[in-house]
Design an enzyme around this catalytic site. Structure first.
Site, PDB file in Angstrom:
ATOM      1  N   GLU A 163      35.981  42.853  31.771  1.00  7.35           N
ATOM      2  CA  GLU A 163      36.625  43.303  33.004  1.00  7.35           C
ATOM      3  C   GLU A 163      35.876  44.498  33.578  1.00  7.35           C
ATOM      4  OE1 GLU A 163      40.923  42.007  33.389  1.00  7.35           O
ATOM      5  OE2 GLU A 163      40.961  43.911  32.346  1.00  7.35           O
ATOM      6  N   SER A 173      39.940  40.952  39.941  1.00  2.26           N
ATOM      7  CA  SER A 173      40.083  40.322  41.258  1.00  2.26           C
ATOM      8  C   SER A 173      39.911  38.793  41.230  1.00  2.26           C
ATOM      9  CB  SER A 173      39.117  40.952  42.273  1.00  2.26           C
ATOM     10  OG  SER A 173      39.460  42.309  42.470  1.00  2.26           O
ATOM     11  N   HIS A 190      42.619  47.882  27.634  1.00  7.40           N
ATOM     12  CA  HIS A 190      42.516  47.644  29.077  1.00  7.40           C
ATOM     13  C   HIS A 190      41.949  48.903  29.731  1.00  7.40           C
ATOM     14  CE1 HIS A 190      43.579  47.070  33.256  1.00  7.40           C
ATOM     15  NE2 HIS A 190      43.651  45.771  32.994  1.00  7.40           N
ATOM     16  N   LYS A 242      51.235  44.236  34.486  1.00  3.14           N
ATOM     17  CA  LYS A 242      51.196  45.707  34.558  1.00  3.14           C
ATOM     18  C   LYS A 242      52.618  46.240  34.759  1.00  3.14           C
ATOM     19  CE  LYS A 242      46.478  45.243  36.068  1.00  3.14           C
ATOM     20  NZ  LYS A 242      45.328  45.744  36.803  1.00  3.14           N
ATOM     21  N   GLU A 249      42.661  50.486  32.294  1.00  8.30           N
ATOM     22  CA  GLU A 249      43.664  51.464  32.760  1.00  8.30           C
ATOM     23  C   GLU A 249      44.145  52.327  31.598  1.00  8.30           C
ATOM     24  OE1 GLU A 249      46.180  48.678  34.854  1.00  8.30           O
ATOM     25  OE2 GLU A 249      44.557  48.395  36.303  1.00  8.30           O
ATOM     26  N   GLY A 274      41.530  45.114  40.647  1.00  6.59           N
ATOM     27  CA  GLY A 274      42.434  45.503  41.731  1.00  6.59           C
ATOM     28  C   GLY A 274      41.738  45.862  43.034  1.00  6.59           C
ATOM     29  N   ASN A 322      48.601  39.445  33.579  1.00  3.28           N
ATOM     30  CA  ASN A 322      48.891  40.843  33.225  1.00  3.28           C
ATOM     31  C   ASN A 322      49.691  41.451  34.381  1.00  3.28           C
ATOM     32  OD1 ASN A 322      48.914  43.503  32.496  1.00  3.28           O
ATOM     33  ND2 ASN A 322      46.713  43.842  32.758  1.00  3.28           N
TER      34      ASN A 322
HETATM   35  P1  PGA Z   1      43.237  42.280  38.981  1.00  2.48           P
HETATM   36  O1  PGA Z   1      43.506  42.953  37.547  1.00  2.48           O
HETATM   37  O2  PGA Z   1      43.260  40.790  38.778  1.00  2.48           O
HETATM   38  O3  PGA Z   1      44.385  42.765  39.832  1.00  2.48           O
HETATM   39  O4  PGA Z   1      41.918  42.766  39.458  1.00  2.48           O
HETATM   40  C1  PGA Z   1      42.911  42.445  36.390  1.00  2.48           C
HETATM   41  C2  PGA Z   1      43.330  43.248  35.189  1.00  2.48           C
HETATM   42  O5  PGA Z   1      43.536  44.464  35.324  1.00  2.48           O
HETATM   43  O6  PGA Z   1      43.477  42.702  34.083  1.00  2.48           O
END
Ligand code: PGA
Length: 237
Positions: free
Chosen positions: A161, A201, A92, A9, A94, A167, A7
């Site tokens: 998640e 992460s 997601h 983003k 976000e 992140g 992903n």
């Molecule tokens: P990350 O993001 O691996 O940077 O923690 C995962 C995601 O948002 O799908």
């Protein structure tokens, strides 16, 4: 087959997407690991990623809840299928947190995804506050409720998640990920074709132990921006 989704983003231009694909192709060589790899680039790099990736699938990071019409800035599921996507990420954290997407909206997005013949990667996960209050299971149950109208026989990918792990460099422990995985498997036991991913992460250093908790793959953000880190994670499987 295990599924590893990158992903990206809001990262990477078209040229950067091509460079990534070339590097990844070189790293995996002629005998890539027997796993399914999917890339979710920004919309502007879908074409570049598709042309360069070839044997790997494309995923959309988001999808409109409407079929078509006067919805400035939105992109429909049909358009994403037309652009070559196989998957669409729905819900997601976000999108839920920063763009106010709620369970009812996500249920409508799921319908559009199915109509267009895309496969949903449906994200669920609790916030830090919910976790500390011991409400993880309750949150997963509520979020999984958005899948109530989704056809049980259709293939489904769910990504657990935890919001606090995204992140932050602080992945879930194997035991936390394993218990969320089992709870989701229980909640979705009527599904005939279900894969449960973990995201938050994930990197080459923790991929092996996280896979051992029984998940079917990962949704990877930060580490997926580097072709070598993504290839190492795919190679671990
Ligand atoms: P990350 O993001 O691996 O940077 O923690 C995962 C995601 O948002 O799908």
């Amino acid at each position: 087959m295990r599924l590893f989704v990158a992903n990206w983003k809001m990262h990477k231009t078209r040229a950067e997407a091509r460079t990534f694909a070339e590097e990844l192709g070189g790293l995996l060589g002629d005998s890539p690991p027997p796993v399914e790899l999917s890339i979710a680039p920004p919309l502007t790099a879908l074409d570049a990623a598709r042309d360069a990736l070839g044997r790997w699938s494309l995923a959309a990071q988001n999808v409109a809840a409407e079929r078509q019409g006067a919805f400035t800035g939105e992109v429909s599921a049909t358009m994403l299928a037309d652009a070559g996507c196989r998957y669409a990420i729905v819900g997601h954290s976000e999108r839920r947190r920063l763009f106010g997407e709620d369970d009812a909206l996500l249920a409508r997005k799921l319908e559009r995804v199915r109509e267009a013949g895309l496969l949903p990667i449906f994200c669920v996960g609790e916030t830090e506050e919910e976790r500390l209050a011991g409400r993880t299971e309750e949150v997963l149950e509520r979020q999984a409720g958005a899948l109530a109208g989704d056809p049980k026989e259709a293939p489904l990918v769910v990504a657990y998640e935890p919001v606090w792990a995204i992140g932050t460099g602080r992945a879930a422990t194997v035991s936390d990920a394993a218990s969320a995985r089992s709870r989701l498997a229980e909640l979705l036991s009527a599904r005939r074709d279900l894969r449960i991913l973990y995201g938050g992460s994930v990197g080459p250093e923790n991929a092996r132990e996280l896979l051992d908790c029984g998940v079917d793959g990962f949704l990877i953000g930060g580490a997926s921006l580097s072709a070598s880190a993504f290839a190492r994670i795919a190679g671990i499987a």
